[in-house]
Design a protein around this motif. Structure first.
Motif, PDB file in Angstrom:
ATOM      1  N   UNK A   1     -16.964  19.451 -42.287  1.00  0.00           N
ATOM      2  CA  UNK A   1     -17.832  20.616 -42.380  1.00  0.00           C
ATOM      3  C   UNK A   1     -17.502  21.454 -43.613  1.00  0.00           C
ATOM      4  N   UNK A   2     -18.490  22.204 -44.059  1.00  0.00           N
ATOM      5  CA  UNK A   2     -18.285  23.197 -45.110  1.00  0.00           C
ATOM      6  C   UNK A   2     -19.500  24.117 -45.101  1.00  0.00           C
ATOM      7  N   UNK A   3     -19.310  25.367 -45.557  1.00  0.00           N
ATOM      8  CA  UNK A   3     -20.450  26.289 -45.630  1.00  0.00           C
ATOM      9  C   UNK A   3     -20.985  26.408 -47.047  1.00  0.00           C
ATOM     10  N   UNK A   4     -20.446  25.616 -47.970  1.00  0.00           N
ATOM     11  CA  UNK A   4     -20.895  25.632 -49.366  1.00  0.00           C
ATOM     12  C   UNK A   4     -21.755  24.411 -49.640  1.00  0.00           C
ATOM     13  N   UNK A   5     -22.966  24.654 -50.125  1.00  0.00           N
ATOM     14  CA  UNK A   5     -23.841  23.529 -50.464  1.00  0.00           C
ATOM     15  C   UNK A   5     -23.250  22.689 -51.583  1.00  0.00           C
TER      16      UNK A   5
END
Length: 393
Positions: free
Chosen positions: A235-239
């Motif tokens: 997961x990550x919140x940065x595109x």
């Protein structure tokens, strides 16, 4: 996924200047969210370094119209003037915390001054200056396609060109006997000691499902897959990070092992269903310093108020299987700087319903540990990176 796509939508501020007895305007762009310079003056090969330094310190941007290579030389001259001994604090810091804040203040001031030397990038990322390099590929890598002329700092352009070289050449990761290709704005896995820890720590048995929280380039997911974990949710919140990780997953032939999901921390179930299941292993390498990032690009280094670290710890127990483990990869650099204490960290672990199963330490090996001129050298030299094996109470 395509992260570098909304350049036009996110940068609608204009910058104005006088040239050839006319008022001209352009679109201002700054990845570091630097404000639009209020004053702009044309500069060229006849501009003297001392005059340029004075103007930049006063907040006047210099729009370069001379030779590109001379602009680089001017920026180096500005850097030397910023770093000259007379410009450094006369009184040494009394604590490492004070040294840290002074160092960040100094770096911020240097970035502001150097950022005042700016150039125009025409449509197609063409630089209409003598001896200017072709930066189109590097700019498209960072910004996306070009549809308008923008004004940007020379320092930013040189930085993204350097990042593009990293992206093209890759970083050797010996533990997977392969390379990882970092993208602009995504933290590069050049600190090999923490990768070694993830590679040698015994996996829980069985280990069929793992989560990689804040995957970045996807390097930790790749290491776990290389060790035989068959299903990994990263997961990550940065595109930008997700695009980068997807590229690396595909290049390494791991698309059947690693799934990428956009999330702040843990993969979120839909409509109350636990569609992902409980993980046997959850790995997280959060930013190591609890301080305010001055830009989005610093978010991989600074975790303000330890938000990500606390979020990982507080959500860990609910996502682990009965025998599952959480692996927290963290440096004690913040402790030596006075930004966090070991007691605080242990308290957060206990309050989250977790216990420490084991901690494995390794000394930092990066080049800054050898640089005695670094104001933070004492902390860097003492730094230890740890992998904390955590289980449910």
């Amino acid at each position: 996924m395509n992260t570098a796509k909304n350049l036009n939508q996110t940068n609608n501020q204009t910058i104005s200047w006088q040239e050839a007895n006319k008022t001209k305007t352009g679109i201002w762009h700054s990845e570091n969210a630097a404000p639009v310079p209020k004053r702009v003056q044309i500069a060229d090969d006849t501009t003297k370094a001392d005059d340029a330094y004075k103007l930049c310190c006063e907040g006047t941007a210099l729009l370069w119209r001379g030779d590109f290579q001379n602009a680089k030389m001017l920026m180096q001259a500005l850097s030397r003037r910023i770093d000259r001994p007379g410009k450094k604090p006369k009184k040494p810091a009394s604590t490492m915390l004070e040294a840290f804040h002074l160092h960040r203040q100094s770096q911020s001031q240097k970035a502001r001054i150097l950022g005042m030397l700016v150039i125009e990038l025409n449509v197609g990322y063409n630089i209409n200056l003598r001896r200017a390099p072709d930066v189109k590929a590097a700019c498209e890598h960072a910004y996306g396609k070009s549809t308008q002329t923008i004004v940007v700092s020379l320092r930013e352009i040189l930085g993204l060109v350097g990042a593009y070289e990293w992206s093209k050449n890759g970083v050797d990761i010996p533990v997977i006997n392969n390379k990882i290709y970092p993208s602009y704005g995504v933290f590069s896995p050049i600190r090999g000691e923490y990768l070694d820890l993830v590679d040698v720590t015994p996996l829980p048995v069985p280990c069929n499902l793992a989560f990689d929280i804040g995957t970045g380039t996807g390097v930790l997911a790749a290491i776990l897959a290389n060790r035989g974990v068959t299903k990994i949710i990263a997961t990550d919140n940065s595109h930008r990070a997700l695009d980068c990780a997807l590229k690396n997953v595909n290049l390494l032939g791991l698309k059947n092992n690693v799934s990428l999901i956009e999330a702040d921390l843990f993969p979120k179930a839909k409509e109350g269903k636990d569609e992902y299941g409980k993980a046997d292993l959850i790995v997280c390498n959060p930013p190591w310093l609890p301080a305010h990032p001055s830009s989005a690009l610093e978010s991989a280094i600074y975790d303000e108020k330890s938000k990500m670290l606390k979020g990982f710890l507080n959500g860990l127990a609910a996502h682990l299987s009965s025998h599952g483990e959480g692996w927290l990869v963290l440096s004690d650099f913040a402790e030596y700087l006075g930004l966090r204490t070991r007691e605080e960290l242990l308290g957060w672990i206990t309050a989250a319903g977790l216990k420490v199963l084991e901690r494995t330490d390794t000394k930092a090996r990066h080049s800054k540990t050898l640089d005695a001129s670094d104001p933070l050298h004492a902390a860097r030299k003492a730094e230890v990176t740890s992998l904390w094996r955590l289980g449910k109470l």
